[in-house]
Design a protein around this motif. Structure first.
Motif, PDB file in Angstrom:
ATOM      1  N   ASN A 114      -7.119   4.224  -3.665  1.00  0.00           N
ATOM      2  CA  ASN A 114      -5.811   3.963  -3.077  1.00  0.00           C
ATOM      3  C   ASN A 114      -4.797   3.620  -4.155  1.00  0.00           C
ATOM      4  O   ASN A 114      -5.154   3.322  -5.296  1.00  0.00           O
ATOM      5  N   THR A 124      -1.334   1.352  -4.907  1.00  0.00           N
ATOM      6  CA  THR A 124      -0.519   0.239  -4.420  1.00  0.00           C
ATOM      7  C   THR A 124       0.549  -0.087  -5.452  1.00  0.00           C
ATOM      8  O   THR A 124       0.452   0.318  -6.614  1.00  0.00           O
ATOM      9  N   ARG A 138      -3.386   5.385   0.966  1.00  0.00           N
ATOM     10  CA  ARG A 138      -4.756   4.944   1.253  1.00  0.00           C
ATOM     11  C   ARG A 138      -5.603   6.183   1.479  1.00  0.00           C
ATOM     12  O   ARG A 138      -5.292   7.000   2.338  1.00  0.00           O
ATOM     13  N   MET A 159       0.861  -1.181   0.000  1.00  0.00           N
ATOM     14  CA  MET A 159       0.000   0.000   0.000  1.00  0.00           C
ATOM     15  C   MET A 159       0.899   1.233   0.000  1.00  0.00           C
ATOM     16  O   MET A 159       1.765   1.383   0.871  1.00  0.00           O
ATOM     17  N   ASP A 217     -10.612  -0.057  -1.583  1.00  0.00           N
ATOM     18  CA  ASP A 217      -9.518  -0.787  -0.956  1.00  0.00           C
ATOM     19  C   ASP A 217      -9.758  -2.279  -1.191  1.00  0.00           C
ATOM     20  O   ASP A 217     -10.758  -2.830  -0.725  1.00  0.00           O
ATOM     21  N   TYR A 275      -1.994  -6.012   2.847  1.00  0.00           N
ATOM     22  CA  TYR A 275      -0.778  -5.678   2.119  1.00  0.00           C
ATOM     23  C   TYR A 275       0.446  -6.034   2.969  1.00  0.00           C
ATOM     24  O   TYR A 275       0.337  -6.204   4.172  1.00  0.00           O
TER      25      TYR A 275
END
Ligand SMILES: [Fe+2]
Length: 148
Positions: free
Chosen positions: A32, A34, A27, A24, A122, A145
């Motif tokens: 989000n 990643t 957030r 991640m 998410d 994550y």
């Protein structure tokens, strides 16, 4: 995407004993960011996302197969039809939108591929679907994550 070095190096490599790295980076309530690192030969079968997504390759390349999914067939299995097979090089961006967000991914190369993913939800803990090649549906729940 134009400056991969803004992603700390520890989020651009896999843990030693893992085939995939997932971190991640940011957030936020509506999206989000990643990073995902695919080891050589690592793959994910056809799966959905339950949200929009933007995926960019920052190192090496990835093969993406897009599917049209017909659910509710009499066999109890979904019908998966390949819409496109793409190979994305560094700098390439692939967009997932509702109605066209089922894909399979594969690193066909001998070295790691690094991507940045932006999603509208998410994915950790989100209930999603993954399909076998014969259309058998299975639940997919993405674990936490690696860095949080
Ligand atoms: Fe995906």
């Amino acid at each position: 995407m134009t400056n991969p070095n803004v992603v700390p190096v520890e989020f651009r490599r896999r843990p030693r004993d893992q085939r995939r790295g997932r971190y991640m980076l940011h957030r936020a309530p509506r999206f989000n960011v990643t990073s995902v690192v695919w080891g050589p030969g690592e793959s994910a079968a056809a799966h959905n996302h339950e949200t929009w997504g933007v995926i960019g390759v920052i190192d090496n390349e990835i093969e993406e197969t897009r599917y049209r999914v017909e659910e509710g067939a009499a066999s109890g299995r979904a019908k998966l039809e390949v819409k496109a097979v793409m190979r994305h090089a560094p700098g390439a961006i692939s967009c997932l939108v509702p109605g066209d967000e089922v894909h399979a991914m594969r690193n066909p190369t001998e070295r790691d591929t690094v991507e940045i993913h932006v999603y509208g939800k998410d994915l950790a803990g989100l209930k999603r679907k993954i399909w076998d090649a014969d259309g058998t549906e299975k639940p997919l729940i993405t674990p936490k994550y690696m860095n949080c």
